[in-house]
Motif scaffolding. Structure first.
Motif, PDB file in Angstrom:
ATOM      1  N   ARG A 171      -4.731  66.576 -83.805  1.00 35.57           N
ATOM      2  CA  ARG A 171      -5.887  67.394 -83.419  1.00 35.57           C
ATOM      3  C   ARG A 171      -6.539  66.954 -82.112  1.00 35.57           C
ATOM      4  O   ARG A 171      -7.439  67.627 -81.608  1.00 35.57           O
ATOM      5  CB  ARG A 171      -6.937  67.379 -84.538  1.00 35.57           C
ATOM      6  N   GLY A 172      -6.112  65.821 -81.573  1.00 30.91           N
ATOM      7  CA  GLY A 172      -6.753  65.416 -80.332  1.00 30.91           C
ATOM      8  C   GLY A 172      -5.971  64.373 -79.566  1.00 30.91           C
ATOM      9  O   GLY A 172      -5.231  63.582 -80.135  1.00 30.91           O
ATOM     10  N   GLY A 173      -6.128  64.399 -78.263  1.00 29.90           N
ATOM     11  CA  GLY A 173      -5.540  63.377 -77.415  1.00 29.90           C
ATOM     12  C   GLY A 173      -4.029  63.435 -77.342  1.00 29.90           C
ATOM     13  O   GLY A 173      -3.399  64.466 -77.579  1.00 29.90           O
ATOM     14  N   ASP A 174      -3.477  62.285 -77.048  1.00 32.23           N
ATOM     15  CA  ASP A 174      -2.022  62.142 -76.912  1.00 32.23           C
ATOM     16  C   ASP A 174      -1.604  60.993 -77.822  1.00 32.23           C
ATOM     17  O   ASP A 174      -1.317  59.890 -77.366  1.00 32.23           O
ATOM     18  CB  ASP A 174      -1.667  61.847 -75.457  1.00 32.23           C
ATOM     19  N   PRO A 175      -1.583  61.234 -79.138  1.00 30.97           N
ATOM     20  CA  PRO A 175      -1.401  60.141 -80.088  1.00 30.97           C
ATOM     21  C   PRO A 175       0.049  59.674 -80.199  1.00 30.97           C
ATOM     22  O   PRO A 175       0.987  60.402 -79.890  1.00 30.97           O
ATOM     23  CB  PRO A 175      -1.856  60.749 -81.416  1.00 30.97           C
ATOM     24  N   GLU A 176       0.182  58.439 -80.647  1.00 32.63           N
ATOM     25  CA  GLU A 176       1.494  57.881 -80.926  1.00 32.63           C
ATOM     26  C   GLU A 176       1.392  57.117 -82.238  1.00 32.63           C
ATOM     27  O   GLU A 176       0.581  56.200 -82.362  1.00 32.63           O
ATOM     28  CB  GLU A 176       1.924  56.944 -79.800  1.00 32.63           C
ATOM     29  N   ALA A 177       2.187  57.500 -83.213  1.00 25.58           N
ATOM     30  CA  ALA A 177       2.117  56.879 -84.533  1.00 25.58           C
ATOM     31  C   ALA A 177       3.459  56.271 -84.910  1.00 25.58           C
ATOM     32  O   ALA A 177       4.514  56.866 -84.691  1.00 25.58           O
ATOM     33  CB  ALA A 177       1.700  57.903 -85.585  1.00 25.58           C
ATOM     34  N   THR A 178       3.393  55.072 -85.465  1.00 26.31           N
ATOM     35  CA  THR A 178       4.566  54.382 -85.982  1.00 26.31           C
ATOM     36  C   THR A 178       4.288  54.021 -87.433  1.00 26.31           C
ATOM     37  O   THR A 178       3.219  53.480 -87.741  1.00 26.31           O
ATOM     38  CB  THR A 178       4.849  53.090 -85.187  1.00 26.31           C
ATOM     39  N   VAL A 179       5.212  54.320 -88.323  1.00 26.80           N
ATOM     40  CA  VAL A 179       5.061  53.917 -89.720  1.00 26.80           C
ATOM     41  C   VAL A 179       6.113  52.864 -90.035  1.00 26.80           C
ATOM     42  O   VAL A 179       7.310  53.071 -89.820  1.00 26.80           O
ATOM     43  CB  VAL A 179       5.159  55.116 -90.685  1.00 26.80           C
ATOM     44  N   PRO A 183      12.215  67.222 -86.849  1.00 25.15           N
ATOM     45  CA  PRO A 183      11.115  66.819 -85.963  1.00 25.15           C
ATOM     46  C   PRO A 183       9.965  66.234 -86.779  1.00 25.15           C
ATOM     47  O   PRO A 183       9.011  66.937 -87.130  1.00 25.15           O
ATOM     48  CB  PRO A 183      10.721  68.128 -85.276  1.00 25.15           C
ATOM     49  N   ILE A 184      10.028  64.947 -87.078  1.00 21.94           N
ATOM     50  CA  ILE A 184       9.051  64.353 -88.001  1.00 21.94           C
ATOM     51  C   ILE A 184       7.757  63.932 -87.311  1.00 21.94           C
ATOM     52  O   ILE A 184       6.749  63.707 -87.979  1.00 21.94           O
ATOM     53  CB  ILE A 184       9.656  63.162 -88.777  1.00 21.94           C
ATOM     54  N   GLY A 185       7.749  63.804 -85.996  1.00 24.75           N
ATOM     55  CA  GLY A 185       6.508  63.558 -85.277  1.00 24.75           C
ATOM     56  C   GLY A 185       5.951  62.157 -85.387  1.00 24.75           C
ATOM     57  O   GLY A 185       4.850  61.886 -84.899  1.00 24.75           O
ATOM     58  N   VAL A 186       6.668  61.256 -86.034  1.00 22.91           N
ATOM     59  CA  VAL A 186       6.229  59.872 -86.210  1.00 22.91           C
ATOM     60  C   VAL A 186       7.447  58.975 -86.042  1.00 22.91           C
ATOM     61  O   VAL A 186       8.543  59.331 -86.496  1.00 22.91           O
ATOM     62  CB  VAL A 186       5.618  59.656 -87.616  1.00 22.91           C
ATOM     63  N   ARG A 187       7.272  57.827 -85.406  1.00 25.43           N
ATOM     64  CA  ARG A 187       8.380  56.871 -85.328  1.00 25.43           C
ATOM     65  C   ARG A 187       8.431  56.068 -86.623  1.00 25.43           C
ATOM     66  O   ARG A 187       7.437  55.471 -87.035  1.00 25.43           O
ATOM     67  CB  ARG A 187       8.208  55.934 -84.136  1.00 25.43           C
ATOM     68  N   MET A 188       9.595  56.058 -87.251  1.00 28.57           N
ATOM     69  CA  MET A 188       9.788  55.305 -88.481  1.00 28.57           C
ATOM     70  C   MET A 188      10.546  54.015 -88.202  1.00 28.57           C
ATOM     71  O   MET A 188      11.546  54.020 -87.493  1.00 28.57           O
ATOM     72  CB  MET A 188      10.579  56.131 -89.511  1.00 28.57           C
TER      73      MET A 188
END
Length: 316
Positions: free
Chosen positions: A26-34, A128-133
């Motif tokens: 919903r905002g910014g340029d996020p980067e998520a790793t699980v 296209p999972i949108g998160v680095r696993m």
């Protein structure tokens, strides 16, 4: 760019990761790793199973069976029935046909010499999972349960076959003391703006990740670490985490689990703890531990409430 790392395992961890992805989008340029628990992994009928990796992958890909809570949506069990007819595998451990396709692909790649990290990356590219696993480690450190009666068994047998009915006295991950974090894990934590501990089982989902040498130290150096309670009103949301907590001497209460993780100011891990509205009366006890309590609705009943839980953790 906002960088977020999630430590997760199980269905609760998978749902929470979905919520974090939605909140970040919903905002910014996020980067998520699980970083996913691999203590649940096992060899069965010659193939390598990674239940928590698959639960997170299927959830992020929209392929998970939301009714059963595990496996692929619309799966069938013809191969599983044939295995049982041959007396192979475990009759109490169901393998879906689509799920077996994942296990076979994984096993083939592992036997070709790919690391677990490389296999997870290949699996992640299908959708296209949108998160680095990332797996917590490339080493095999399957969880074993030490029973009060004196023997031990693989965690999956204790959990799935016996439904945690056999009294445990300890949980171990043989070889974990010699394991190293999977490539990218420590780097992701070091670069993160916040690390989130998902509302996963603290003992057998988050515990094995924290047991990998180097992970705890990396968390203590992170800018901020926020945990999310998987206990609401003194009851575990899913599974038998209460049995696991009792085995290590931790009460099934939100404040007790927060104290189990500990405050970073006192050598523990947490800066903040997101706890359920039903447990608001326990917030002073959490504060007394040196952890900032955040009271919020924690029932992840649909996409909107799951995103709200993740937003509460991100804002903690």
């Amino acid at each position: 760019m906002t960088r977020v790392v999630i430590l997760a395992g199980g269905v609760g961890g998978a749902k929470f990761t979905l919520g974090v992805r939605a909140a970040l989008a919903r905002g910014g340029d996020p980067e998520a790793t699980v970083v996913v628990n691999t203590g649940d992994d096992l060899w069965l009928s010659g193939v390598r199973l990674q239940p928590d990796i698959d639960s997170v992958l299927y959830a992020l890909a929209g392929q998970n069976d939301t009714q059963r809570g595990w496996g692929r949506a619309g799966d069938t069990e013809r191969v599983n029935a044939e295995l049982q007819a041959w007396g192979a595998g475990w009759p109490w451990f169901t393998l879906g046909d689509l799920d077996l396709g994942t296990h076979l692909a994984r096993t083939g790649w592992l036997r070709e010499g790919l690391s677990v990290t490389e296999v997870v990356a290949r699996l992640s590219r299908r959708w296209p999972i949108g998160v680095r696993m990332l797996p917590m480690t490339d080493s095999e450190v399957d969880t074993h349960v030490l029973l009060a009666r004196g023997d031990r068994m693989h965690f999956q047998e204790w959990w799935t076959r016996h439904r945690a009915a056999l009294a445990p006295v300890a949980f171990e991950n043989p070889g974990v003391q010699d394991a190293v974090p999977a490539p990218g894990v420590l780097e992701a934590i070091a670069e993160a703006d916040v690390v989130l501990l998902a509302p996963s089982n603290p003992v057998v989902s988050i515990g094995p990740i924290l047991a990998v040498p180097g992970v705890r130290d990396a968390l203590r150096r992170a800018p901020r670490v926020v945990g999310v309670a998987g206990i609401i009103g003194g009851t575990v949301v899913r599974g038998m985490a209460d049995v696991c907590l009792s085995a290590i001497g931790v009460d099934t209460r939100s404040d007790a689990v927060a104290a189990h993780y500990g405050a970073r100011t006192a050598g523990g891990l947490l800066d903040a703890w997101v706890m359920a509205e039903e447990d608001a009366a326990l917030a002073p006890a959490v504060q007394a531990c040196g952890i900032h309590p955040v009271v919020a609705p924690l029932w992840m009943t649909d996409a909107a409430t799951t995103e709200a839980v993740a937003q509460a953790a991100l804002q903690a």
